[in-house]
Design a protein around this motif. Structure first.
Motif, PDB file in Angstrom:
ATOM      1  N   LEU A 148       0.849  -1.207   0.000  1.00 16.52           N
ATOM      2  CA  LEU A 148       0.000   0.000   0.000  1.00 16.52           C
ATOM      3  C   LEU A 148       0.878   1.248   0.000  1.00 16.52           C
ATOM      4  CD1 LEU A 148      -2.793  -0.967   2.603  1.00 16.52           C
ATOM      5  CD2 LEU A 148      -2.993  -0.954   0.110  1.00 16.52           C
ATOM      6  N   ALA A 149       1.924   1.234   0.846  1.00 20.59           N
ATOM      7  CA  ALA A 149       2.814   2.404   0.935  1.00 20.59           C
ATOM      8  C   ALA A 149       3.531   2.636  -0.387  1.00 20.59           C
ATOM      9  CB  ALA A 149       3.816   2.211   2.069  1.00 20.59           C
ATOM     10  N   GLU A 150       3.934   1.545  -1.039  1.00 24.13           N
ATOM     11  CA  GLU A 150       4.661   1.695  -2.296  1.00 24.13           C
ATOM     12  C   GLU A 150       3.751   2.232  -3.407  1.00 24.13           C
ATOM     13  OE1 GLU A 150       6.636  -1.849  -3.596  1.00 24.13           O
ATOM     14  OE2 GLU A 150       7.269  -0.868  -5.464  1.00 24.13           O
ATOM     15  N   VAL A 151       2.553   1.669  -3.500  1.00 21.07           N
ATOM     16  CA  VAL A 151       1.633   2.115  -4.554  1.00 21.07           C
ATOM     17  C   VAL A 151       1.182   3.553  -4.287  1.00 21.07           C
ATOM     18  CG1 VAL A 151      -0.594   1.687  -5.666  1.00 21.07           C
ATOM     19  CG2 VAL A 151       0.876  -0.245  -5.056  1.00 21.07           C
ATOM     20  N   MET A 152       1.081   3.910  -3.013  1.00 17.62           N
ATOM     21  CA  MET A 152       0.622   5.249  -2.626  1.00 17.62           C
ATOM     22  C   MET A 152       1.530   6.347  -3.176  1.00 17.62           C
ATOM     23  SD  MET A 152       0.441   6.605   1.255  1.00 17.62           S
ATOM     24  CE  MET A 152       0.022   8.270   1.685  1.00 17.62           C
ATOM     25  N   GLY A 153       2.801   6.089  -3.226  1.00 15.36           N
ATOM     26  CA  GLY A 153       3.706   7.132  -3.721  1.00 15.36           C
ATOM     27  C   GLY A 153       3.789   8.300  -2.748  1.00 15.36           C
ATOM     28  N   ASP A 154       3.672   9.534  -3.287  1.00 12.51           N
ATOM     29  CA  ASP A 154       3.909  10.730  -2.464  1.00 12.51           C
ATOM     30  C   ASP A 154       2.701  11.196  -1.665  1.00 12.51           C
ATOM     31  OD1 ASP A 154       6.473  10.774  -3.389  1.00 12.51           O
ATOM     32  OD2 ASP A 154       6.018  12.130  -5.064  1.00 12.51           O
ATOM     33  N   GLY A 155       1.527  10.593  -1.881  1.00 13.65           N
ATOM     34  CA  GLY A 155       0.353  10.971  -1.109  1.00 13.65           C
ATOM     35  C   GLY A 155      -0.153  12.367  -1.453  1.00 13.65           C
ATOM     36  N   PRO A 156      -0.837  13.038  -0.545  1.00 13.83           N
ATOM     37  CA  PRO A 156      -1.064  12.614   0.840  1.00 13.83           C
ATOM     38  C   PRO A 156      -2.120  11.524   0.980  1.00 13.83           C
ATOM     39  CG  PRO A 156      -2.234  14.678   0.421  1.00 13.83           C
ATOM     40  CD  PRO A 156      -1.445  14.358  -0.841  1.00 13.83           C
ATOM     41  N   TRP A 157      -2.903  11.277  -0.084  1.00 13.19           N
ATOM     42  CA  TRP A 157      -3.910  10.215  -0.032  1.00 13.19           C
ATOM     43  C   TRP A 157      -3.399   9.025  -0.824  1.00 13.19           C
ATOM     44  CZ3 TRP A 157      -6.862  11.189   3.833  1.00 13.19           C
ATOM     45  CH2 TRP A 157      -7.133  12.511   4.175  1.00 13.19           C
ATOM     46  N   LEU A 158      -4.067   7.900  -0.703  1.00 11.78           N
ATOM     47  CA  LEU A 158      -3.524   6.668  -1.304  1.00 11.78           C
ATOM     48  C   LEU A 158      -3.372   6.779  -2.821  1.00 11.78           C
ATOM     49  CD1 LEU A 158      -5.188   3.702   0.648  1.00 11.78           C
ATOM     50  CD2 LEU A 158      -2.901   4.650   0.916  1.00 11.78           C
ATOM     51  N   ALA A 159      -4.336   7.445  -3.481  1.00 11.33           N
ATOM     52  CA  ALA A 159      -4.243   7.533  -4.942  1.00 11.33           C
ATOM     53  C   ALA A 159      -3.753   8.901  -5.400  1.00 11.33           C
ATOM     54  CB  ALA A 159      -5.591   7.198  -5.579  1.00 11.33           C
ATOM     55  N   GLY A 160      -3.149   9.660  -4.497  1.00 12.85           N
ATOM     56  CA  GLY A 160      -2.575  10.937  -4.931  1.00 12.85           C
ATOM     57  C   GLY A 160      -3.048  12.113  -4.111  1.00 12.85           C
ATOM     58  N   ALA A 161      -3.323  13.224  -4.823  1.00 12.93           N
ATOM     59  CA  ALA A 161      -3.577  14.502  -4.140  1.00 12.93           C
ATOM     60  C   ALA A 161      -4.954  14.565  -3.484  1.00 12.93           C
ATOM     61  CB  ALA A 161      -3.457  15.635  -5.150  1.00 12.93           C
ATOM     62  N   ALA A 162      -5.912  13.779  -3.989  1.00 15.15           N
ATOM     63  CA  ALA A 162      -7.281  13.886  -3.464  1.00 15.15           C
ATOM     64  C   ALA A 162      -7.721  12.570  -2.818  1.00 15.15           C
ATOM     65  CB  ALA A 162      -8.234  14.245  -4.596  1.00 15.15           C
ATOM     66  N   LEU A 163      -8.573  12.705  -1.825  1.00 15.61           N
ATOM     67  CA  LEU A 163      -9.192  11.526  -1.207  1.00 15.61           C
ATOM     68  C   LEU A 163      -9.912  10.733  -2.293  1.00 15.61           C
ATOM     69  CD1 LEU A 163     -10.029  10.491   1.820  1.00 15.61           C
ATOM     70  CD2 LEU A 163     -12.270  11.367   1.125  1.00 15.61           C
ATOM     71  N   SER A 164      -9.823   9.413  -2.252  1.00 17.28           N
ATOM     72  CA  SER A 164     -10.493   8.606  -3.282  1.00 17.28           C
ATOM     73  C   SER A 164     -11.145   7.386  -2.648  1.00 17.28           C
ATOM     74  CB  SER A 164      -9.491   8.158  -4.356  1.00 17.28           C
ATOM     75  OG  SER A 164      -8.733   7.060  -3.874  1.00 17.28           O
ATOM     76  N   LEU A 165     -11.816   6.618  -3.513  1.00 16.45           N
ATOM     77  CA  LEU A 165     -12.454   5.377  -3.054  1.00 16.45           C
ATOM     78  C   LEU A 165     -11.441   4.435  -2.416  1.00 16.45           C
ATOM     79  CD1 LEU A 165     -14.867   4.593  -6.046  1.00 16.45           C
ATOM     80  CD2 LEU A 165     -15.379   5.813  -3.918  1.00 16.45           C
ATOM     81  N   ALA A 166     -10.178   4.518  -2.835  1.00 23.09           N
ATOM     82  CA  ALA A 166      -9.158   3.621  -2.262  1.00 23.09           C
ATOM     83  C   ALA A 166      -8.978   3.879  -0.768  1.00 23.09           C
ATOM     84  CB  ALA A 166      -7.830   3.796  -2.992  1.00 23.09           C
ATOM     85  N   ASP A 167      -8.894   5.149  -0.372  1.00 21.17           N
ATOM     86  CA  ASP A 167      -8.731   5.466   1.053  1.00 21.17           C
ATOM     87  C   ASP A 167      -9.896   4.894   1.859  1.00 21.17           C
ATOM     88  OD1 ASP A 167      -6.409   7.453   0.876  1.00 21.17           O
ATOM     89  OD2 ASP A 167      -7.831   8.308  -0.534  1.00 21.17           O
ATOM     90  N   LEU A 168     -11.112   5.060   1.304  1.00 21.40           N
ATOM     91  CA  LEU A 168     -12.307   4.678   2.050  1.00 21.40           C
ATOM     92  C   LEU A 168     -12.496   3.161   2.059  1.00 21.40           C
ATOM     93  CD1 LEU A 168     -14.458   7.597   0.625  1.00 21.40           C
ATOM     94  CD2 LEU A 168     -13.240   7.522   2.821  1.00 21.40           C
ATOM     95  N   HIS A 169     -11.904   2.492   1.083  1.00 19.85           N
ATOM     96  CA  HIS A 169     -11.977   1.029   1.011  1.00 19.85           C
ATOM     97  C   HIS A 169     -11.026   0.386   2.022  1.00 19.85           C
ATOM     98  CE1 HIS A 169     -13.791  -1.977  -1.818  1.00 19.85           C
ATOM     99  NE2 HIS A 169     -12.893  -2.771  -1.243  1.00 19.85           N
ATOM    100  N   VAL A 170      -9.852   0.982   2.133  1.00 21.63           N
ATOM    101  CA  VAL A 170      -8.817   0.409   3.016  1.00 21.63           C
ATOM    102  C   VAL A 170      -9.078   0.764   4.483  1.00 21.63           C
ATOM    103  CG1 VAL A 170      -6.334   0.453   3.533  1.00 21.63           C
ATOM    104  CG2 VAL A 170      -7.093   0.433   1.152  1.00 21.63           C
TER     105      VAL A 170
END
Ligand SMILES: N[C@@H](CCC(=O)N[C@@H](CS)C(=O)NCC(=O)O)C(=O)O
Length: 211
Positions: A148-170
């Protein structure tokens, strides 16, 4: 007047909570219909017509019936107003979907059933944790947190700059996982993900418990 969408399930469920988080972040009200998949008396009559696999959640909006959490959350994001919860950029969206795939296939069984249920819930009900099962689940959990940390990259959210379904799923999976001391320690070992978790855990949607 349009009927409120209906969400079938129970508060203890990781997957029901994912849908509740998405509805809350979109600002969409829903009607809750209690379904306890672990009830001694079994599923409510007729529930298998909504969900032939007998799981929760199930969802209905204006006569449109849906099951499978990933399908429900994408539908809610696309069918309702509110902040977009899926990146537009194809590669970012692919990362979001990859994270959801990791959560469903690897994190849910290991973090929730292998670590939390075994270490926290079973002893709370008078049982004894299966230490071999906890150890095996922790090994997979370590892999999941790293991925998860590797795919997340620089964040701040899991899929990038904005909150996404991925954050809410995990999120509901991590919330159970960190209730086990080994889970909290393991997350603490990965600062990028620990920081992400503090950001997410403070959102109003995350404090919704029941109802
Ligand atoms: N693939 C389903 C999984 C849903 C699921 O596993 N829900 C759990 C509760 S969190 C459940 O219904 N478990 C009942 C069982 O395993 O019999 C989805 O994405 O909605």
């Amino acid at each position: 007047m349009t009927d409120l969408p209906r969400l079938f399930g129970a508060d203890y469920s990781v997957y029901v909570r994912i849908v509740r988080l998405v509805l809350a972040e979109k600002g969409v009200a829903c009607e809750r219909v209690p379904v306890d998949v672990f009830a001694e008396e079994g599923l409510p009559p007729g529930y298998l017509a909504r969900h032939p696999f007998g799981r929760i959640p199930a969802f209905e909006h204006d006569g449109f019936r849906l099951y499978e959490t990933g399908a429900i959350t994408r539908y809610v994001d696309e069918a309702f107003d509110g902040p977009a919860l899926q990146p537009v950029d194809p590669r970012r969206r692919a990362r979001m979907n990859q994270l959801i795939g990791i959560a469903d296939a690897y994190a849910y069984p290991a973090l929730v059933w292998g670590v939390y249920v075994e270490r926290v819930e079973k002893p709370a009900r008078g049982g004894i944790a299966d230490e071999a099962a906890v150890d095996a689940a922790l090994a997979t959990a370590r892999l999941c947190i790293g991925a998860l940390a590797e795919v997340m990259g620089d964040g701040p959210w899991l899929a990038g700059a904005a909150l996404s379904l991925a954050d809410l799923h995990v999120a509901p999976m991590i919330d159970y996982f960190v209730k086990a001391p080994e889970g909290a320690a393991l997350l603490g070992d990965v600062p990028a993900l620990a920081d992400w978790w503090s950001r997410l855990a403070g959102r109003p949607s995350m404090t919704l418990r029941a109802g």
